[in-house]
Motif scaffolding. Structure first.
Motif, short mmCIF file in Angstrom:
data_model
loop_
_atom_site.label_atom_id
_atom_site.label_comp_id
_atom_site.label_asym_id
_atom_site.label_seq_id
_atom_site.Cartn_x
_atom_site.Cartn_y
_atom_site.Cartn_z
N THR A 75 0.80 -1.22 0.00
CA THR A 75 0.00 0.00 0.00
C THR A 75 0.83 1.27 0.00
OG1 THR A 75 -0.16 0.00 2.41
CG2 THR A 75 -1.93 -1.11 1.18
N ALA A 76 2.14 1.15 0.10
CA ALA A 76 2.98 2.36 0.11
C ALA A 76 2.88 3.06 -1.23
CB ALA A 76 4.43 1.99 0.40
N LEU A 77 2.92 4.39 -1.17
CA LEU A 77 2.91 5.15 -2.42
C LEU A 77 4.20 4.90 -3.17
CD1 LEU A 77 1.54 8.65 -1.43
CD2 LEU A 77 0.43 6.95 -2.83
N TRP A 124 3.25 21.88 10.63
CA TRP A 124 4.21 21.16 9.80
C TRP A 124 4.61 19.82 10.43
CZ3 TRP A 124 9.52 19.83 10.29
CH2 TRP A 124 10.07 19.31 9.13
N VAL A 125 4.82 19.81 11.73
CA VAL A 125 5.20 18.56 12.41
C VAL A 125 4.06 17.55 12.33
CG1 VAL A 125 5.74 17.54 14.66
CG2 VAL A 125 6.91 19.62 13.93
N SER A 126 2.81 17.99 12.50
CA SER A 126 1.69 17.04 12.40
C SER A 126 1.54 16.53 10.97
CB SER A 126 0.39 17.66 12.90
OG SER A 126 -0.05 18.67 12.03
N TRP A 127 1.80 17.39 9.97
CA TRP A 127 1.74 16.95 8.58
C TRP A 127 2.85 15.94 8.29
CZ3 TRP A 127 4.68 18.95 4.03
CH2 TRP A 127 4.19 18.43 2.83
N LEU A 128 4.04 16.21 8.80
CA LEU A 128 5.17 15.29 8.60
C LEU A 128 4.87 13.93 9.24
CD1 LEU A 128 8.04 14.97 7.53
CD2 LEU A 128 8.86 15.78 9.75
N GLU A 134 1.06 7.54 6.94
CA GLU A 134 0.12 7.16 5.89
C GLU A 134 0.79 6.91 4.54
OE1 GLU A 134 -2.50 10.51 5.95
OE2 GLU A 134 -3.16 10.08 8.00
N ASN A 135 1.82 7.66 4.21
CA ASN A 135 2.42 7.56 2.88
C ASN A 135 3.79 6.89 2.90
OD1 ASN A 135 0.20 9.11 2.51
ND2 ASN A 135 1.17 10.74 1.40
N HIS A 136 4.25 6.51 4.08
CA HIS A 136 5.55 5.85 4.24
C HIS A 136 6.69 6.70 3.69
CE1 HIS A 136 3.27 2.32 5.41
NE2 HIS A 136 2.53 2.51 4.33
N LEU A 137 6.60 7.99 3.90
CA LEU A 137 7.66 8.91 3.51
C LEU A 137 8.49 9.23 4.74
CD1 LEU A 137 5.64 11.36 1.24
CD2 LEU A 137 7.14 9.50 0.51
N ARG A 138 9.80 9.41 4.52
CA ARG A 138 10.70 9.70 5.62
C ARG A 138 11.46 10.99 5.33
NH1 ARG A 138 7.72 6.77 7.71
NH2 ARG A 138 8.05 4.59 8.17
N LEU A 159 12.20 14.72 1.45
CA LEU A 159 11.58 13.47 1.90
C LEU A 159 11.83 12.40 0.85
CD1 LEU A 159 8.12 15.04 2.76
CD2 LEU A 159 9.78 14.31 4.44
N ILE A 160 11.89 11.15 1.30
CA ILE A 160 11.97 10.02 0.36
C ILE A 160 11.01 8.94 0.81
CG2 ILE A 160 14.38 10.46 -0.26
CD1 ILE A 160 15.14 8.03 1.42
N SER A 161 10.68 8.08 -0.12
CA SER A 161 9.82 6.94 0.20
C SER A 161 10.61 5.97 1.08
CB SER A 161 9.38 6.25 -1.09
OG SER A 161 8.72 5.04 -0.78
N ALA A 162 9.93 5.34 2.02
CA ALA A 162 10.59 4.38 2.90
C ALA A 162 11.17 3.22 2.11
CB ALA A 162 9.59 3.85 3.94
N GLU A 163 10.62 2.93 0.97
CA GLU A 163 11.12 1.84 0.14
C GLU A 163 12.43 2.20 -0.54
OE1 GLU A 163 7.93 1.01 -2.52
OE2 GLU A 163 6.78 -0.04 -1.00
#
Length: 166
Positions: A75-77, A124-128, A134-138, A159-163
Motif C-alpha cells: 500500500t505504500a505510495l 508542519w510537524v503534524s503533517w510530517l 500514511e504515505n511511508h515517507l521519511r 523526503l523520500i519513500s521508505a522503500e
C-alpha cells in the motif's frame, strides 16, 4: 527450653518415642505435600494447558506481523507515482499549510523537495507525522529557520519513500 525438651523426651517410654517420631514424620510429609507438592502440581497442570494455547497465539501473531509488513509494502505510495505531488499538496492543505507559501517538487528518483515560508511549526510537524504514517515517507534533510513571527518558521526539507531508503 532445650533442657525442658530433653527432660520431656527422656521421660517418654521407647514406644511413645516411636509414635511421636512417626507422628512428626507424618505431619512433616503432610505439610510438605500441602504447601509445596500440591500447589506445584496444580501450577504444572495449569501451565500444561495454557502453554500450547500461548504458543498458538504467538504463531498467529507472527503470521499477522508478516502479513502486516507485506500489506504495508503493497500500500505504500510509489515514488514515481504521477499523483504523488497532487496527493502531497492535498495532504498539506488538509493540515492547514497555506497554499501560497509552499513549493513542492518530486524528482524522477522519488525524492520530494519542499520549501515553505511562514508556516506554523506545529502544523508542519503534524503533517510530517501523517506523511510518515500514511504515505511511508521519511524526512532525510530539513533546514528550519525562524521567520521572525512567534510559532512560524521557514522550512527547506527533503523526503523520500521508505522503500527507497538503504
Amino acid at each position: 527450653m532445650s533442657e525442658n525438651w530433653q527432660a520431656f523426651w527422656r521421660a517418654r517410654h521407647p514406644r511413645e518415642k516411636v509414635l511421636l517420631l512417626l507422628g512428626a514424620a507424618f505431619v512433616t510429609v503432610a505439610v510438605l505435600y500441602g504447601l509445596i507438592w500440591q500447589p506445584g502440581e496444580k501450577a504444572r497442570a495449569r501451565y500444561a494447558k495454557s502453554v500450547p494455547i500461548l504458543r498458538a497465539q504467538l504463531a498467529q501473531m507472527r503470521e499477522q506481523a508478516t502479513t502486516i509488513q507485506h500489506l504495508r509494502r503493497q500500500t505504500a505510495l510509489l515514488p514515481n507515482s504521477a499523483h504523488l505531488r497532487d496527493d502531497l499538496l492535498a495532504s498539506a492543505a488538509h493540515h492547514r499549510l497555506p497554499n501560497d507559501t509552499r513549493t513542492l517538487t518530486v524528482s524522477p528518483t522519488g525524492d520530494i523537495h519542499l520549501q515553505m515560508h511562514n508556516i506554523s511549526f506545529d502544523d508542519w510537524v503534524s503533517w510530517l507525522a501523517a506523511l510518515q504514517r500514511e504515505n511511508h515517507l521519511r524526512l532525510t534533510m530539513a533546514q528550519i529557520q525562524t521567520s521572525g513571527q512567534p510559532g512560524l518558521v521557514n522550512i527547506d526539507a527533503t523526503l523520500i519513500s521508505a522503500e527507497n531508503q538503504p
